[in-house]
Design a protein around this motif. Sequence first.
Motif, PDB file in Angstrom:
ATOM      1  N   VAL A 243      41.079 -44.180  74.859  1.00  0.00           N
ATOM      2  CA  VAL A 243      40.881 -43.669  73.508  1.00  0.00           C
ATOM      3  C   VAL A 243      41.746 -42.428  73.325  1.00  0.00           C
ATOM      4  CG1 VAL A 243      39.164 -42.753  71.915  1.00  0.00           C
ATOM      5  CG2 VAL A 243      38.533 -44.551  73.519  1.00  0.00           C
ATOM      6  N   PRO A 244      42.445 -42.306  72.180  1.00  0.00           N
ATOM      7  CA  PRO A 244      43.263 -41.106  71.948  1.00  0.00           C
ATOM      8  C   PRO A 244      42.395 -39.856  71.975  1.00  0.00           C
ATOM      9  CG  PRO A 244      43.717 -42.781  70.294  1.00  0.00           C
ATOM     10  CD  PRO A 244      42.555 -43.263  71.103  1.00  0.00           C
ATOM     11  N   ARG A 245      43.013 -38.772  72.397  1.00  0.00           N
ATOM     12  CA  ARG A 245      42.261 -37.521  72.498  1.00  0.00           C
ATOM     13  C   ARG A 245      41.731 -37.106  71.140  1.00  0.00           C
ATOM     14  NH1 ARG A 245      46.823 -34.831  75.639  1.00  0.00           N
ATOM     15  NH2 ARG A 245      47.068 -33.855  73.624  1.00  0.00           N
ATOM     16  N   LEU A 246      40.540 -36.515  71.139  1.00  0.00           N
ATOM     17  CA  LEU A 246      39.897 -36.062  69.919  1.00  0.00           C
ATOM     18  C   LEU A 246      40.748 -35.023  69.207  1.00  0.00           C
ATOM     19  CD1 LEU A 246      37.457 -36.177  68.087  1.00  0.00           C
ATOM     20  CD2 LEU A 246      36.378 -34.443  69.520  1.00  0.00           C
ATOM     21  N   ARG A 247      41.423 -34.195  69.963  1.00  0.00           N
ATOM     22  CA  ARG A 247      42.261 -33.145  69.372  1.00  0.00           C
ATOM     23  C   ARG A 247      43.371 -33.754  68.512  1.00  0.00           C
ATOM     24  NH1 ARG A 247      45.643 -28.550  72.671  1.00  0.00           N
ATOM     25  NH2 ARG A 247      46.480 -27.536  70.837  1.00  0.00           N
ATOM     26  N   ALA A 248      43.898 -34.875  68.922  1.00  0.00           N
ATOM     27  CA  ALA A 248      44.959 -35.521  68.161  1.00  0.00           C
ATOM     28  C   ALA A 248      44.405 -36.226  66.927  1.00  0.00           C
ATOM     29  CB  ALA A 248      45.706 -36.514  69.043  1.00  0.00           C
ATOM     30  N   LEU A 249      43.183 -36.697  66.997  1.00  0.00           N
ATOM     31  CA  LEU A 249      42.584 -37.418  65.879  1.00  0.00           C
ATOM     32  C   LEU A 249      41.969 -36.491  64.835  1.00  0.00           C
ATOM     33  CD1 LEU A 249      40.811 -40.432  67.602  1.00  0.00           C
ATOM     34  CD2 LEU A 249      42.800 -40.489  66.117  1.00  0.00           C
ATOM     35  N   ALA A 250      41.625 -35.279  65.201  1.00  0.00           N
ATOM     36  CA  ALA A 250      40.924 -34.375  64.289  1.00  0.00           C
ATOM     37  C   ALA A 250      41.655 -34.161  62.961  1.00  0.00           C
ATOM     38  CB  ALA A 250      40.637 -33.051  64.979  1.00  0.00           C
ATOM     39  N   PRO A 251      42.971 -33.857  62.949  1.00  0.00           N
ATOM     40  CA  PRO A 251      43.631 -33.672  61.651  1.00  0.00           C
ATOM     41  C   PRO A 251      43.619 -34.926  60.789  1.00  0.00           C
ATOM     42  CG  PRO A 251      45.017 -32.860  63.440  1.00  0.00           C
ATOM     43  CD  PRO A 251      43.866 -33.564  64.061  1.00  0.00           C
ATOM     44  N   LEU A 252      43.709 -36.090  61.438  1.00  0.00           N
ATOM     45  CA  LEU A 252      43.689 -37.336  60.685  1.00  0.00           C
ATOM     46  C   LEU A 252      42.318 -37.592  60.075  1.00  0.00           C
ATOM     47  CD1 LEU A 252      45.721 -39.485  63.207  1.00  0.00           C
ATOM     48  CD2 LEU A 252      46.550 -38.370  61.143  1.00  0.00           C
ATOM     49  N   VAL A 253      41.278 -37.264  60.812  1.00  0.00           N
ATOM     50  CA  VAL A 253      39.916 -37.425  60.296  1.00  0.00           C
ATOM     51  C   VAL A 253      39.690 -36.474  59.124  1.00  0.00           C
ATOM     52  CG1 VAL A 253      37.469 -37.141  60.871  1.00  0.00           C
ATOM     53  CG2 VAL A 253      38.992 -38.311  62.467  1.00  0.00           C
TER      54      VAL A 253
END
Length: 159
Positions: free
Chosen positions: A3-13
Amino acid sequence: MPVPRLRALAPLVVASAIALFAIGWSFTFKEVPPFLIRGFQPAAFPRFVAGLILILALLACLELARQADRPAAQTEAPLVPAFWRTLLMLAIFAAVLALGDFLVAMMIGTAGIAAMWGERRPVVLALLGVVAPVLVILLFDQLFQVRFPRGFLLTFYYG
């Protein structure tokens, strides 16, 4: 597949949440500014922009998932200097816009950002700085019937 790191997904969310909020909010519009009435239904443009943000966020999530298969680099690369120069150029754009001339701000912004990212050919910079903003103004004026705030150059165009 990791699963991609949460830090990388946060801006997209966050971007997706803001876009969904904007789409939901657009259903509450009862009136629309007069310059948008001619070209769009009251909420069509905000929905279009928010939908585009959602599509781009989805594509970015898919790219992150695809990259999760590859071994991660030991350290994250720092932001390139062109990024910081682009932020400076956007501040200059905002300052010129605040002075009240939208077309001149667009001309400075488009040519300036291209120059900040390394474009050095004068003809290309002139095309980006003059022709592209004029074509954008003509497109929005003729196709969507959207009027931009008058400034020095747009006063000549609008008459």
